[in-house]
Enzyme design. Structure first.
Site, PDB file in Angstrom:
ATOM      1  N   ASP A   1      -0.878  -1.101   6.835  1.00  0.00           N
ATOM      2  CA  ASP A   1      -0.663  -1.551   8.199  1.00  0.00           C
ATOM      3  C   ASP A   1      -0.150  -0.405   9.059  1.00  0.00           C
ATOM      4  O   ASP A   1       0.239   0.649   8.555  1.00  0.00           O
ATOM      5  CB  ASP A   1       0.341  -2.703   8.222  1.00  0.00           C
ATOM      6  CG  ASP A   1      -0.163  -3.939   7.505  1.00  0.00           C
ATOM      7  OD1 ASP A   1      -1.398  -4.165   7.536  1.00  0.00           O
ATOM      8  OD2 ASP A   1       0.645  -4.669   6.912  1.00  0.00           O
TER       9      ASP A   1
ATOM     10  N   TYR B   1       4.940  -2.733  -5.188  1.00  0.00           N
ATOM     11  CA  TYR B   1       5.633  -2.797  -3.908  1.00  0.00           C
ATOM     12  C   TYR B   1       7.121  -2.554  -4.132  1.00  0.00           C
ATOM     13  O   TYR B   1       7.733  -3.195  -4.982  1.00  0.00           O
ATOM     14  CB  TYR B   1       5.460  -4.177  -3.279  1.00  0.00           C
ATOM     15  CG  TYR B   1       4.032  -4.546  -2.974  1.00  0.00           C
ATOM     16  CD1 TYR B   1       3.210  -5.070  -3.966  1.00  0.00           C
ATOM     17  CD2 TYR B   1       3.505  -4.364  -1.709  1.00  0.00           C
ATOM     18  CE1 TYR B   1       1.898  -5.417  -3.695  1.00  0.00           C
ATOM     19  CE2 TYR B   1       2.193  -4.710  -1.422  1.00  0.00           C
ATOM     20  CZ  TYR B   1       1.400  -5.231  -2.426  1.00  0.00           C
ATOM     21  OH  TYR B   1       0.093  -5.563  -2.145  1.00  0.00           O
TER      22      TYR B   1
END
Length: 205
Positions: A55, A114
């Site tokens: 993103d 993550y």
């Protein structure tokens, strides 16, 4: 002898100036800058395929990508310097190697890791600006630990879109990590990582 050569790129970037990985009409994504660097180097259009998307504002510690280039233009060892010469300082090619013709940065990805980072202190360290989520107030660690347990386990990668080559879904371990971003990157080479208030990593070898 083939007229093209598939390159495997290991890339890092500070994502704050960019609109994520995937090419944008505004030409301000990481993919846009990499493809522009190839065009400046050999004066030909080259498509760069990444191991995954990020993103806007998200960082990468070691993202994998591939690109097909004319085999006779440059030696493999010359590509790193040539590309970095035309890239903004926030993007760097860390390594370039020759890949097998069938290698695909996205479809050969092995998984993602993550790592979310929170700076829980009254004042944010200046070297962590843009790399952590600053939370100056007290946190309830028991609630956080309980929430992290919901993320542990295995997830199955989604099926590939119709235009993609057939891919067998893989089950990838997913567990919370308290390691630093540099330690996380070192654990999975070559891999891709990203961070905003977090660091994320997905491995494509």
């Amino acid at each position: 002898m083939s007229d093209t050569l598939r390159l495997k790129l290991l890339i890092a970037y500070d994502g704050r100036p960019f609109r994520g990985w995937q090419s944008q009409a505004t030409k301000d994504a990481v993919q846009d800058h990499l493809e522009a660097a190839f065009a400046e180097t050999i004066h030909e259009k080259v498509s760069v395929q990444g191991s995954g998307r990020t993103d806007a504002g998200v960082h990468a510690l070691a993202q994998i990508a591939h690109a097909d280039v004319p085999a006779a233009r440059l030696e493999v060892t010359a590509w790193q310097g040539a590309l970095n010469n035309f890239l903004p300082p926030e993007i760097r090619v860390l390594r370039v190697t020759r890949a097998a013709p069938e290698f695909h940065a996205r479809f050969d990805a092995r998984g993602k890791i993550y790592t979310y980072r929170i700076w829980n202190s009254q004042y944010l360290h200046p070297l962590e600006i843009g790399r952590v989520w600053h939370m100056p107030s007290a946190l309830d660690l028991d609630i956080l630990r309980a929430g992290l347990q919901l993320l542990e386990g295995n997830t199955t990668s989604p099926a590939s879109p119709p235009i993609a080559p057939p891919v067998t879904p893989r089950r990838t371990p997913c567990a919370p990590s308290s390691r630093s971003p540099s330690a996380a990157a070192a654990n999975c080479s070559p891999c891709a990582s990203r961070a905003m208030a977090s660091f994320t990593k997905w491995c494509a070898c």
